[in-house]
Design an enzyme around this catalytic site. Structure first.
Site, PDB file in Angstrom:
ATOM      1  N   ASP A  43      19.850  25.735  50.082  1.00 61.41           N
ATOM      2  CA  ASP A  43      20.881  24.706  50.190  1.00 61.41           C
ATOM      3  C   ASP A  43      20.348  23.512  50.965  1.00 61.41           C
ATOM      4  O   ASP A  43      20.618  22.360  50.643  1.00 61.41           O
ATOM      5  CB  ASP A  43      22.106  25.249  50.939  1.00 61.41           C
ATOM      6  N   ALA A  44      19.567  23.809  52.016  1.00 67.28           N
ATOM      7  CA  ALA A  44      19.059  22.735  52.876  1.00 67.28           C
ATOM      8  C   ALA A  44      18.130  21.821  52.092  1.00 67.28           C
ATOM      9  O   ALA A  44      18.200  20.592  52.199  1.00 67.28           O
ATOM     10  CB  ALA A  44      18.334  23.322  54.076  1.00 67.28           C
ATOM     11  N   TYR A  46      18.159  21.361  48.862  1.00 72.64           N
ATOM     12  CA  TYR A  46      18.985  20.612  47.905  1.00 72.64           C
ATOM     13  C   TYR A  46      19.624  19.414  48.605  1.00 72.64           C
ATOM     14  O   TYR A  46      19.589  18.292  48.115  1.00 72.64           O
ATOM     15  CB  TYR A  46      20.060  21.533  47.314  1.00 72.64           C
ATOM     16  N   ASP A  47      20.179  19.666  49.796  1.00 65.84           N
ATOM     17  CA  ASP A  47      20.832  18.600  50.546  1.00 65.84           C
ATOM     18  C   ASP A  47      19.857  17.485  50.887  1.00 65.84           C
ATOM     19  O   ASP A  47      20.201  16.302  50.857  1.00 65.84           O
ATOM     20  CB  ASP A  47      21.441  19.142  51.844  1.00 65.84           C
ATOM     21  N   LEU A  93      47.678  31.717  23.298  1.00 72.33           N
ATOM     22  CA  LEU A  93      47.234  32.942  22.652  1.00 72.33           C
ATOM     23  C   LEU A  93      48.387  33.916  22.458  1.00 72.33           C
ATOM     24  O   LEU A  93      49.308  33.972  23.260  1.00 72.33           O
ATOM     25  CB  LEU A  93      46.167  33.635  23.518  1.00 72.33           C
ATOM     26  N   GLU A 123      36.107  38.617  25.841  1.00 77.24           N
ATOM     27  CA  GLU A 123      35.898  37.802  27.046  1.00 77.24           C
ATOM     28  C   GLU A 123      36.979  38.135  28.059  1.00 77.24           C
ATOM     29  O   GLU A 123      38.091  38.493  27.690  1.00 77.24           O
ATOM     30  CB  GLU A 123      36.009  36.313  26.686  1.00 77.24           C
ATOM     31  N   ARG A 146      45.698  20.884  29.698  1.00 77.40           N
ATOM     32  CA  ARG A 146      46.250  21.259  28.420  1.00 77.40           C
ATOM     33  C   ARG A 146      47.587  20.584  28.144  1.00 77.40           C
ATOM     34  O   ARG A 146      47.896  20.230  27.017  1.00 77.40           O
ATOM     35  CB  ARG A 146      46.429  22.771  28.373  1.00 77.40           C
ATOM     36  N   GLU A 187      38.193  27.188  31.253  1.00 73.38           N
ATOM     37  CA  GLU A 187      39.169  27.442  32.293  1.00 73.38           C
ATOM     38  C   GLU A 187      38.618  26.968  33.632  1.00 73.38           C
ATOM     39  O   GLU A 187      37.453  27.202  33.946  1.00 73.38           O
ATOM     40  CB  GLU A 187      39.407  28.964  32.336  1.00 73.38           C
ATOM     41  N   LYS A 303      38.250  37.880  20.395  1.00 72.15           N
ATOM     42  CA  LYS A 303      38.149  36.850  19.360  1.00 72.15           C
ATOM     43  C   LYS A 303      37.305  37.361  18.200  1.00 72.15           C
ATOM     44  O   LYS A 303      36.303  38.036  18.426  1.00 72.15           O
ATOM     45  CB  LYS A 303      37.484  35.589  19.940  1.00 72.15           C
ATOM     46  N   LYS A 327      46.859  41.856  27.634  1.00 69.21           N
ATOM     47  CA  LYS A 327      47.292  41.649  29.015  1.00 69.21           C
ATOM     48  C   LYS A 327      47.217  42.944  29.806  1.00 69.21           C
ATOM     49  O   LYS A 327      47.623  43.993  29.317  1.00 69.21           O
ATOM     50  CB  LYS A 327      48.741  41.139  29.027  1.00 69.21           C
ATOM     51  N   CYS A 421      75.117  43.602  62.899  1.00 71.96           N
ATOM     52  CA  CYS A 421      74.134  42.588  62.526  1.00 71.96           C
ATOM     53  C   CYS A 421      72.956  42.636  63.497  1.00 71.96           C
ATOM     54  O   CYS A 421      73.166  42.604  64.707  1.00 71.96           O
ATOM     55  CB  CYS A 421      74.790  41.214  62.557  1.00 71.96           C
TER      56      CYS A 421
HETATM   57  P1  AMP Z   1      48.575  32.194  27.672  1.00 73.91           P
HETATM   58  O1  AMP Z   1      48.653  31.039  28.645  1.00 73.91           O
HETATM   59  O2  AMP Z   1      48.967  33.488  28.269  1.00 73.91           O
HETATM   60  O3  AMP Z   1      49.170  31.878  26.331  1.00 73.91           O
HETATM   61  O4  AMP Z   1      47.024  32.379  27.398  1.00 73.91           O
HETATM   62  C1  AMP Z   1      46.276  31.359  26.813  1.00 73.91           C
HETATM   63  C2  AMP Z   1      45.383  30.746  27.850  1.00 73.91           C
HETATM   64  O5  AMP Z   1      44.456  31.678  28.355  1.00 73.91           O
HETATM   65  C3  AMP Z   1      44.523  29.681  27.279  1.00 73.91           C
HETATM   66  O6  AMP Z   1      45.209  28.462  27.187  1.00 73.91           O
HETATM   67  C4  AMP Z   1      43.410  29.606  28.281  1.00 73.91           C
HETATM   68  O7  AMP Z   1      43.736  28.643  29.268  1.00 73.91           O
HETATM   69  C5  AMP Z   1      43.410  30.964  28.960  1.00 73.91           C
HETATM   70  N1  AMP Z   1      42.130  31.681  28.886  1.00 73.91           N
HETATM   71  C6  AMP Z   1      41.518  32.235  29.945  1.00 73.91           C
HETATM   72  N2  AMP Z   1      40.364  32.809  29.598  1.00 73.91           N
HETATM   73  C7  AMP Z   1      40.213  32.605  28.275  1.00 73.91           C
HETATM   74  C8  AMP Z   1      39.186  32.941  27.330  1.00 73.91           C
HETATM   75  N3  AMP Z   1      38.098  33.627  27.687  1.00 73.91           N
HETATM   76  N4  AMP Z   1      39.373  32.558  26.057  1.00 73.91           N
HETATM   77  C9  AMP Z   1      40.486  31.867  25.679  1.00 73.91           C
HETATM   78  N5  AMP Z   1      41.466  31.517  26.522  1.00 73.91           N
HETATM   79  C10 AMP Z   1      41.345  31.874  27.817  1.00 73.91           C
HETATM   80 ZN    ZN Z   2      75.046  38.122  62.638  1.00 69.41          ZN
END
Ligand code: AMP
Ligand code: ZN
Length: 700
Positions: A43-44, A46-47, A93, A123, A146, A187, A303, A327, A421
């Site tokens: 880090d040093a 780089y700085d 999604l 993912e 978004r 994200e 996906k 989920k 109370c």
């Molecule tokens: P939801 O908000 O529950 O509809 O989930 C969709 C959101 O998940 C997307 O808009 C992304 O912001 C988020 N997300 C997080 N990780 C991923 C990923 N690996 N691929 C796609 N979406 C992702």
């Molecule tokens: Zn009281």
């Protein structure tokens, strides 16, 4: 002077060459550090390189380029974010809430592929906020949130401060990504440790804590001042290229590889799965590993890998058919229940709160959870000393699931609510049919604190900076008894408030002039809040934010509401007899009325601002009642249109009613109008009045 600074070349040409070298070196090491988590230099070191570049750029400002690593922070604060239309819609999604829903989706995809074998990319679903980055000819030109998927907000200056976001793509000149427009999505998130630190700081400053890292990240990206964003320690994982066809990529796996090469941070825990069995396996492992990661995930995104196959599957109105978010079930932890404390609410309700050893659940540490009431405690069967299972409902609100009975050793004790109370010792009273007992002492100190806090809270009068600690001190020091007292506080009084701590030299810590000034300003601006917030802030039993809005809309002023008879109150939409009775009881109490009068004379607005800029308030002073069904417009639309002209719209006919509008099949309100001699209008006459803004003659 350039030549006086150590390491700064005296010659412009030389400086230019050195600056370019430093920049590419810094970009490389920044990428190693922030995108790959694999630094090559300390880090040093780089700085030191960064400081050398800064020195050259400050000696030769003409050498500064926008994508220099020195230019991440520096844009001035914004007053508002500009709207950005996304080139391609940012979809959300579809969710699979349980393994069988995931299976159903896998089967459907398999079926639709007509027997071809399908590869998937799994993912982690990062629990942050979505981000779209636009590059033009390889340079970052825009970052957007978004928003609603179609339009987002331009947060470029803020996102430039995030170190893992490349300001320039790191591609060879022959890569198609270096020419034209490339939009990358992913994200932005806040690591767990940074989130904990931020909340500790918020706490110290007396500011509310963020509910979870997702909100904290979204909030940090939407700061007005980029310097604040820069201080929030955000990171990114990118996973998509919206303009992917132009790059000649054919699948998700390939895209992730391209993103890595281009210098983006890509999550390392992504796997290619050749079939459904592997996908299920990945999801199971992800659930187990969730707690080990230094960022929050709330699921797995599966996906379809091939873009050709993705195109065949297409989209629904809101989400792609070729992807699904599996989920996770809510995270559960075990801890020990140490005690149950009774909390006194602002209406005197006594609520038992479980206090347990702190545990980290779904991103934040929790140590207490409401148990709602005694019946609930019996139903859950928890004893003091039990090992209990806790989780967060909706991933936000802490909740006790129940005890682990087999871990009992006999030392656990049952808990009973005492009959007085805990704050004032008054006897408590449990009304017929209600589950919670209440302290009925109007002077109860705990209730007073809650009421005062409620008035100042966000959804009510929103007195910024007026937190529980300061309120508690003001009450102790006799400056605050009821909500009207806020408006009598002086600068001297506030500045001298003793915070109950001592400095090193033994002198007391006082609130001080800076904070006092801020508080006075917040108190001042609370005077002009909407009527519904004032109503909510008064803390009338059963009058929550929604009911307050309905009442404010129906009556238009606090005075009108306070004199309304119970049946008139009860006729307002969303207001039943129980609420009406409670409002009446509040209004019949002369102490309450005295507080309202003091608020009004202090200048707190208790009427609804409903002036519409285009229309004159020609119907001001008239009261309208609608009955029967209207053909041309809905009841709500008619109400809104009347109010826009300054009219009051009431739910019941009385002598004070100016007009009753009778649509088809009018009800008893029509009869009442005839009986009281109130002018009855047809729908046509209503439309006429709305258009012309002219008041019809009141009585025939
Ligand atoms: P939801 O908000 O529950 O509809 O989930 C969709 C959101 O998940 C997307 O808009 C992304 O912001 C988020 N997300 C997080 N990780 C991923 C990923 N690996 N691929 C796609 N979406 C992702
Ligand atoms: Zn009281």
């Amino acid at each position: 002077m350039a030549d006086e600074q150590a390491g700064v070349p005296a010659d412009l040409g030389e400086a230019e060459v050195r600056a370019a070298k430093l920049r590419s070196e810094l970009q490389h090491h920044g990428w190693r550090y922030y995108a790959l988590d694999a630094p090559e230099i300390s880090d040093a070191a780089y700085d030191a390189l960064l400081r050398e570049l800064e020195a050259i750029e400050s000696a030769y400002p003409e050498l500064v380029v926008p994508d220099s690593p020195t230019q991440r922070v520096g844009a001035p604060p914004l007053s508002a974010f500009e709207a950005v239309a996304h080139a391609e819609r940012m979809y959300s999604l579809e969710n699979a809430m349980a393994p069988d829903e995931l299976d159903a989706w896998l089967q459907r995809v398999q079926r639709e592929s007509g027997g071809r074998s399908i590869g998937f990319v799994c993912e982690l679903k990062i629990d942050g906020s979505s981000l779209a980055l636009t590059y033009e000819d390889g340079t970052l030109v825009r970052a957007a949130t978004r928003g609603d998927g179609v339009t987002g907000e331009d947060v470029t200056a803020n996102v430039r401060t995030i170190r893992s976001v490349p300001l320039r793509l790191q591609l060879s000149a022959s890569d198609p990504g270096t020419a034209g427009r490339v939009e990358v999505r992913g994200e932005v998130y806040m690591p767990k440790a940074s989130f904990e630190r931020l909340n500790a700081e918020q706490d110290e400053k007396g500011l509310p804590a963020f509910a979870n890292p997702r909100n904290a990240a979204a909030g940090a990206v939407r700061q007005k001042d980029p310097a604040v964003t820069a201080s929030r320690d955000l990171s990114t994982f990118m996973y998509q290229v919206a303009t992917v066809r132009a790059l000649g990529l054919t699948g998700q796996r390939e895209t992730l590889g391209w993103l890595r090469e281009a210098g983006f941070r890509v999550n390392p825990d992504i796997e290619y799965c050749a079939g459904p069995a592997e996908v299920r396996d990945f999801c199971e492992k992800a659930v187990a590993r969730r707690g080990d990661l230094d960022y929050e995930i709330d699921g797995v995104v599966v996906k379809v890998d091939s873009f050709a196959m993705q195109d065949e599957l297409g989209f629904t109105a809101k989400a792609p058919r070729w992807a699904i978010a599996f989920k996770f079930p809510p995270e559960e932890k075990t801890t020990v229940l140490r005690g149950i404390r009774v909390q006194v609410g602002r209406t005197g309700a006594l609520t038992p709160v479980a206090e347990f050893d702190p545990v980290l659940v779904a991103g934040s540490t929790i140590a207490r959870a409401t148990l709602h009431n005694e019946d609930e405690i019996r139903r859950k069967g928890v004893l003091i000393g039990d090992t209990i299972i806790v989780r967060k409902a909706g991933d936000v609100i802490p909740e006790v699931v129940g005890p682990v009975e087999r871990l009992r050793d006999g030392s656990e004790r049952e808990w009973c609510m005492r009959a007085e109370c805990p704050s004032c010792g008054s006897a408590v009273w449990r009304e017929e049919g209600e589950v919670v007992p209440r302290c009925t002492n109007a002077g109860c100190p705990a209730q007073r604190l809650e009421r005062l806090g409620h008035w100042a809270a966000r959804g009510a009068l929103d007195i910024e900076g007026m937190g529980p600690e300061i309120i508690g001190r003001l009450v102790e020091q006799g400056l605050l008894h009821d909500v009207a007292d806020y408006y009598a506080l002086t600068f001297e009084q506030l500045a001298a408030v003793d915070l109950g701590r001592t400095k090193k030299d033994g002198s007391p810590v006082l609130l001080g002039e800076t904070v006092a000034e801020k508080l006075l300003a917040s108190i001042e601006s609370s005077k002009t809040r909407q009527l519904s917030r004032v109503l909510f802030g008064l803390g009338i039993r059963h009058v929550g934010a929604t009911v307050a809005e309905a009442l404010a809309g129906a009556f238009g002023s606090l005075d009108a509401l306070l004199v309304a008879p119970e049946d008139e109150l009860a006729r307002v939409e969303q207001v039943g007899p129980k609420i009406a009775e409670s409002v009446r009881a509040f209004a019949d109490n002369h102490e309450n009325i005295a507080i309202v009068r003091r608020l009004q004379s202090a200048g707190v607005s208790t009427i609804e601002e409903r002036k519409s800029p285009e229309r004159e308030q020609t119907l001001e002073g008239t009261t309208w009642v609608l009955t029967g069904s209207l053909e041309g417009l809905t009841r709500d639309a008619a109400t809104a249109a009347l109010k826009a002209l300054g009219a009051r719209v009431s739910g019941s006919v009385s002598k004070k009613t100016t007009y009753v509008v009778a649509g088809a099949d009018p009800g008893s309100k029509y009869d009442a109008a005839i009986e009281l001699g109130v002018r009855v209008l047809s729908e046509a006459e209503l439309s006429e009045a709305l258009q012309s803004g002219v008041v019809p003659e009141a009585v025939e």
